[in-house]
Scaffold this active site. Structure first.
Site, short mmCIF file in Angstrom:
data_model
loop_
_atom_site.label_atom_id
_atom_site.label_comp_id
_atom_site.label_asym_id
_atom_site.label_seq_id
_atom_site.Cartn_x
_atom_site.Cartn_y
_atom_site.Cartn_z
N ASP A 60 -10.72 3.31 3.84
CA ASP A 60 -11.10 1.89 3.79
C ASP A 60 -12.62 1.73 3.59
OD1 ASP A 60 -9.21 -0.19 4.00
OD2 ASP A 60 -8.83 0.25 6.11
N LYS A 93 0.83 -1.21 0.00
CA LYS A 93 0.00 0.00 0.00
C LYS A 93 0.87 1.26 0.00
CE LYS A 93 -3.80 -2.47 2.19
NZ LYS A 93 -4.67 -2.73 3.35
N GLN A 112 -4.55 -1.22 9.62
CA GLN A 112 -4.55 -2.56 9.02
C GLN A 112 -5.15 -3.58 9.99
OE1 GLN A 112 -3.76 -3.17 5.89
NE2 GLN A 112 -3.88 -5.40 5.96
N1 GUN Z 1 -7.02 -6.51 6.20
C1 GUN Z 1 -7.36 -7.23 5.10
N2 GUN Z 1 -7.92 -6.45 4.14
C2 GUN Z 1 -7.92 -5.19 4.66
C3 GUN Z 1 -8.36 -3.94 4.15
O1 GUN Z 1 -8.88 -3.81 3.03
N3 GUN Z 1 -8.18 -2.87 4.98
C4 GUN Z 1 -7.63 -2.98 6.22
N4 GUN Z 1 -7.51 -1.87 6.97
N5 GUN Z 1 -7.22 -4.13 6.73
C5 GUN Z 1 -7.36 -5.23 5.94
#
Ligand code: GUN
Length: 292
Positions: A115, A48, A92
């Site tokens: 998100d 990311k 996350q």
């Molecule tokens: N863990 C797995 N997928 C995601 C996501 O799309 N966003 C976040 N914040 N954590 C995750």
């Protein structure tokens, strides 16, 4: 036909990069918070932040120890909420067991919730106001279908998995009375009986359950569209690393039956990242609404 998610995501990233290059104010900035040393999360978070840099955005990676308390994390989120130099905040998941993920999600400002997990944004999505932040994986799937000229209106979509990150929001998006929606949606989960009879009726199958090669050829109707969201690490002695990444679909045997199928890797994963950049840019635009 195999849908090349990597290629479509790269096109979207290029579009975002050009938009960022044309900005006269500061570039957009995403803050990514990671707690503890969950190995897969480390990889996802690095992807990311690297993606941000590759389109000319800034990123701030905040690494916190697994012992960090819930109240300390709430304070950190509050600091990011107040910081005018930050456009997007992502914490996350999963979080360590002593932290309630919902309490953290509620605390992220809905205006920086790239998100799309805050109840305000989830609610907007559900009532069909799609101008809030939409969750990255379902938005990535919808975008991938649209950019592949696949019209799902009137089709029967089966979503397997009911997570807050994929299954539930995917259902909300596909059933909306808006372009890219209008599907008839069924959501299956671990308590569903006779999944095969449902999957054989489905025009579109979207699977996000984290079970390697769960969808087999006998479960898929001829000409179906199959979207594989799974990312599973399985042992493979023939590989130098000792493992390979496979999806929730038995790709080799299912692909010949499909009109369209997404591979793993190179399908939905890159689209999720592209949508995170898209959301971060949208958030920035709300802060700097002028053209440049
Ligand atoms: N863990 C797995 N997928 C995601 C996501 O799309 N966003 C976040 N914040 N954590 C995750």
């Amino acid at each position: 036909m195999i849908i090349d998610g990597k290629k479509i995501a790269a096109t979207i990233q290029q579009e975002i990069k050009e938009s960022v290059q044309n900005l006269s104010a500061r570039p957009p900035c995403l803050a990514v918070v990671i707690i503890g040393d969950h190995p897969a999360s480390q990889i996802y978070v690095n992807r990311k932040t690297q993606a941000c840099e590759s389109v000319g955005m800034r990123s701030l990676k905040i690494e916190l120890p697994a012992t960090f308390s819930e109240s300390e994390l709430l304070a950190e989120v509050e600091r990011l909420n107040q910081d005018p130099a930050i456009d997007g905040i992502l914490v996350q998941l999963p979080l360590p067991a002593h932290i309630n993920p919902n309490r953290i999600t509620y605390h992220i400002s809905p205006e920086k919730d790239v998100d799309g997990f805050h109840p305000f944004n989830v609610g907007k999505m559900l009532i069909g106001e799609l101008d809030g932040f939409l969750p990255c994986t379902p938005l990535g799937i919808k975008t991938l279908l649209e950019r592949s000229s696949i019209d799902i209106s009137g089709k029967h979509a089966l979503i397997i998995g009911r997570s807050n990150i994929v299954g539930k929001p995917m259902a909300a998006l596909l059933m909306q009375a808006t372009p890219g929606g209008n599907a008839t949606v069924t959501v299956a989960h671990r308590h569903t009986t006779d999944l095969k009879s449902l999957s054989l009726l489905a025009d579109i199958i979207i699977v996000a359950i984290g079970q390697p090669k769960f969808i087999t050829a006998d479960m898929v109707k001829e000409g179906a569209i199959v979207v594989d969201v799974g990312i599973n690490k399985v042992a493979d002695a023939s590989k130098k690393s000792g493992y390979q990444i496979v999806g929730d679909v038995d790709f080799e045997h299912v692909a010949p039956k499909c009109s369209f199928i997404t591979p793993v890797p190179g399908g939905i994963g890159p689209m999720t990242i592209a949508m995170l950049l898209h959301n971060t840019f949208l958030s920035y635009r709300q802060r700097f609404p002028t053209k440049n």
